[in-house]
Design a protein around this motif. Structure first.
Motif, PDB file in Angstrom:
ATOM      1  N   GLU A  19      45.735  60.341  72.468  1.00  0.00           N
ATOM      2  CA  GLU A  19      44.361  60.602  72.048  1.00  0.00           C
ATOM      3  C   GLU A  19      43.845  61.841  72.777  1.00  0.00           C
ATOM      4  O   GLU A  19      43.428  61.773  73.923  1.00  0.00           O
ATOM      5  N   ILE A  20      43.897  62.988  72.092  1.00  0.00           N
ATOM      6  CA  ILE A  20      43.526  64.246  72.724  1.00  0.00           C
ATOM      7  C   ILE A  20      42.023  64.483  72.686  1.00  0.00           C
ATOM      8  O   ILE A  20      41.489  65.247  73.494  1.00  0.00           O
ATOM      9  N   GLN A  21      41.315  63.807  71.763  1.00  0.00           N
ATOM     10  CA  GLN A  21      39.864  64.007  71.662  1.00  0.00           C
ATOM     11  C   GLN A  21      39.177  63.514  72.935  1.00  0.00           C
ATOM     12  O   GLN A  21      39.363  62.387  73.368  1.00  0.00           O
ATOM     13  N   ASN A  22      38.398  64.411  73.543  1.00  0.00           N
ATOM     14  CA  ASN A  22      37.692  64.136  74.795  1.00  0.00           C
ATOM     15  C   ASN A  22      38.645  63.907  75.980  1.00  0.00           C
ATOM     16  O   ASN A  22      38.236  63.361  77.006  1.00  0.00           O
ATOM     17  N   TRP A  23      39.882  64.340  75.821  1.00  0.00           N
ATOM     18  CA  TRP A  23      40.844  64.256  76.920  1.00  0.00           C
ATOM     19  C   TRP A  23      40.377  65.137  78.072  1.00  0.00           C
ATOM     20  O   TRP A  23      39.923  66.265  77.877  1.00  0.00           O
ATOM     21  N   ILE A  24      40.490  64.636  79.293  1.00  0.00           N
ATOM     22  CA  ILE A  24      40.160  65.404  80.491  1.00  0.00           C
ATOM     23  C   ILE A  24      41.442  65.693  81.252  1.00  0.00           C
ATOM     24  O   ILE A  24      42.181  64.774  81.619  1.00  0.00           O
ATOM     25  N   VAL A  54      37.458  69.051  73.310  1.00  0.00           N
ATOM     26  CA  VAL A  54      36.724  68.457  72.186  1.00  0.00           C
ATOM     27  C   VAL A  54      37.107  69.220  70.915  1.00  0.00           C
ATOM     28  O   VAL A  54      36.892  70.431  70.815  1.00  0.00           O
ATOM     29  N   LEU A  55      37.689  68.509  69.974  1.00  0.00           N
ATOM     30  CA  LEU A  55      38.102  69.116  68.713  1.00  0.00           C
ATOM     31  C   LEU A  55      37.059  68.769  67.653  1.00  0.00           C
ATOM     32  O   LEU A  55      36.895  67.608  67.283  1.00  0.00           O
ATOM     33  N   THR A  56      36.318  69.782  67.197  1.00  0.00           N
ATOM     34  CA  THR A  56      35.323  69.569  66.152  1.00  0.00           C
ATOM     35  C   THR A  56      35.979  69.788  64.790  1.00  0.00           C
ATOM     36  O   THR A  56      37.187  70.019  64.700  1.00  0.00           O
ATOM     37  N   GLY A  57      35.176  69.747  63.748  1.00  0.00           N
ATOM     38  CA  GLY A  57      35.732  69.956  62.410  1.00  0.00           C
ATOM     39  C   GLY A  57      36.182  71.372  62.158  1.00  0.00           C
ATOM     40  O   GLY A  57      36.925  71.635  61.208  1.00  0.00           O
ATOM     41  N   THR A  58      35.745  72.330  62.998  1.00  0.00           N
ATOM     42  CA  THR A  58      36.062  73.739  62.743  1.00  0.00           C
ATOM     43  C   THR A  58      36.743  74.450  63.906  1.00  0.00           C
ATOM     44  O   THR A  58      37.383  75.478  63.701  1.00  0.00           O
ATOM     45  N   THR A  59      36.629  73.908  65.126  1.00  0.00           N
ATOM     46  CA  THR A  59      37.168  74.658  66.259  1.00  0.00           C
ATOM     47  C   THR A  59      37.425  73.742  67.453  1.00  0.00           C
ATOM     48  O   THR A  59      37.096  72.551  67.418  1.00  0.00           O
ATOM     49  N   LEU A  60      38.003  74.324  68.487  1.00  0.00           N
ATOM     50  CA  LEU A  60      38.230  73.626  69.755  1.00  0.00           C
ATOM     51  C   LEU A  60      37.148  74.044  70.740  1.00  0.00           C
ATOM     52  O   LEU A  60      36.848  75.234  70.880  1.00  0.00           O
ATOM     53  N   GLU A  61      36.562  73.057  71.397  1.00  0.00           N
ATOM     54  CA  GLU A  61      35.588  73.327  72.445  1.00  0.00           C
ATOM     55  C   GLU A  61      36.140  72.819  73.770  1.00  0.00           C
ATOM     56  O   GLU A  61      36.698  71.725  73.840  1.00  0.00           O
ATOM     57  N   LEU A  62      35.996  73.641  74.801  1.00  0.00           N
ATOM     58  CA  LEU A  62      36.478  73.292  76.134  1.00  0.00           C
ATOM     59  C   LEU A  62      35.283  73.266  77.080  1.00  0.00           C
ATOM     60  O   LEU A  62      34.438  74.181  77.040  1.00  0.00           O
ATOM     61  N   TYR A  63      35.220  72.246  77.928  1.00  0.00           N
ATOM     62  CA  TYR A  63      34.096  72.086  78.834  1.00  0.00           C
ATOM     63  C   TYR A  63      34.565  71.973  80.274  1.00  0.00           C
ATOM     64  O   TYR A  63      35.523  71.246  80.565  1.00  0.00           O
ATOM     65  N   ARG A  64      33.897  72.688  81.155  1.00  0.00           N
ATOM     66  CA  ARG A  64      34.187  72.616  82.576  1.00  0.00           C
ATOM     67  C   ARG A  64      33.762  71.256  83.130  1.00  0.00           C
ATOM     68  O   ARG A  64      33.011  70.527  82.469  1.00  0.00           O
ATOM     69  N   PRO A  65      34.221  70.897  84.333  1.00  0.00           N
ATOM     70  CA  PRO A  65      33.838  69.596  84.910  1.00  0.00           C
ATOM     71  C   PRO A  65      32.329  69.392  85.029  1.00  0.00           C
ATOM     72  O   PRO A  65      31.849  68.264  84.972  1.00  0.00           O
ATOM     73  N   ASP A  66      31.570  70.502  85.169  1.00  0.00           N
ATOM     74  CA  ASP A  66      30.114  70.378  85.273  1.00  0.00           C
ATOM     75  C   ASP A  66      29.430  70.354  83.907  1.00  0.00           C
ATOM     76  O   ASP A  66      28.204  70.354  83.829  1.00  0.00           O
ATOM     77  N   GLY A  67      30.226  70.322  82.835  1.00  0.00           N
ATOM     78  CA  GLY A  67      29.664  70.228  81.495  1.00  0.00           C
ATOM     79  C   GLY A  67      29.422  71.553  80.807  1.00  0.00           C
ATOM     80  O   GLY A  67      29.118  71.583  79.604  1.00  0.00           O
ATOM     81  N   ARG A  68      29.563  72.650  81.524  1.00  0.00           N
ATOM     82  CA  ARG A  68      29.351  73.956  80.904  1.00  0.00           C
ATOM     83  C   ARG A  68      30.527  74.307  79.994  1.00  0.00           C
ATOM     84  O   ARG A  68      31.679  74.078  80.344  1.00  0.00           O
ATOM     85  N   PRO A  69      30.257  74.884  78.822  1.00  0.00           N
ATOM     86  CA  PRO A  69      31.341  75.210  77.889  1.00  0.00           C
ATOM     87  C   PRO A  69      32.070  76.485  78.286  1.00  0.00           C
ATOM     88  O   PRO A  69      31.518  77.345  78.979  1.00  0.00           O
TER      89      PRO A  69
END
Length: 247
Positions: free
Chosen positions: A149-154, A163-178
């Motif tokens: 399960e890669i969705q929301n994998w840390i 975070v895999l959305t319907g159109t792209t990949l989003e990556l978030y730092r540990p502090d929540g910043r993208p």
């Protein structure tokens, strides 16, 4: 007479292949590598690189691979022509990223996966931006195994969230910043500058209003003082005429 020739083994810094096949792949490589640099900027013993040849075995320059991005914990920052593992306390990069392009072939990617499995990579992430397809593998006692399960994998090593959305990949730092591109970072910095400038202007306007209020209050005090003085002079004149000003 026997002549001994000491032939130096060469480890080229380039494999002759381009860093990326197209602008989309290049943009993702730069995005990941530069944001990882930012993430570990304050940690001198974390080395981050992009498109750098990794030689895991001394004396075998044919055994090599150039991940699109790699992270080696326990190794100092600094410039390198290649990552020669025997010169790096025999520490293999723990995390690698590959950004796929239409030119990548299944056989090539299978060889890379086997390479990373054989030489100790702990986490391996593969993203295809054309298909918006993300896969990940992490090391177990049996070797690299797929993340179910890669969705929301840390990431255990990096602490970043996928975070895999319907159109792209989003990556978030540990502090929540993208993860942001240089353009987005510059735009945000400009917005912050404008907000700070507007806040400064509002503060200056508030100071001006406060000063105006102070001046009005001072003018009112002066007028009141002038009225008091006039009243005292009038009372003095009346008393001089024998008139009680209070009557």
């Amino acid at each position: 007479m026997t002549i001994s020739l000491d032939c130096e083994i060469l480890y080229p810094d380039s494999d002759g292949q381009p860093m990326a096949d197209n602008t989309l792949q290049f943009r993702w490589i730069v995005l990941i590598k530069e944001n990882l640099d930012l993430l570990f900027a304050d940690q001198p013993d974390v080395f981050v690189a992009g498109d750098l040849l990794w030689y895991p075995v001394e004396g075998h320059p044919e055994i090599r691979v150039a991940p699109d991005a790699l992270v080696a914990f326990g190794r100092p920052k600094g410039e390198r022509g290649s990552y020669k593992q025997w010169e790096e306390d025999n520490i293999a990069p723990q995390v690698v990223f590959e950004i796929l392009s239409p030119g990548n072939r299944l056989k090539e990617m299978s060889k890379k996966q086997q390479f990373y499995d054989d030489y100790g990579v702990e986490e391996y992430y593969i993203y295809n931006p054309d298909r918006n397809d993300l896969h990940g593998l992490y090391r177990t006692a049996e070797g690299l195994r797929a993340i179910e399960e890669i969705q929301n994998w840390i990431s255990p090593r990096l602490g970043i969230r996928f975070v895999l959305t319907g159109t792209t990949l989003e990556l978030y730092r540990p502090d929540g910043r993208p993860f942001l591109s240089f353009l987005q970072l510059e735009q945000r910095a400009e917005q912050e500058r404008q907000r700070a400038e507007q806040a400064d202007q509002r503060a200056q306007q508030a100071d001006q209003r406060a000063e105006q209020e102070r001046q009005r209050a001072e003018q009112e005090r002066q007028r009141a003082e002038q009225e008091r003085q006039r009243a005292e002079r009038l009372a003095a004149q009346l008393r001089a005429l024998g008139i009680d000003p209070e009557s």
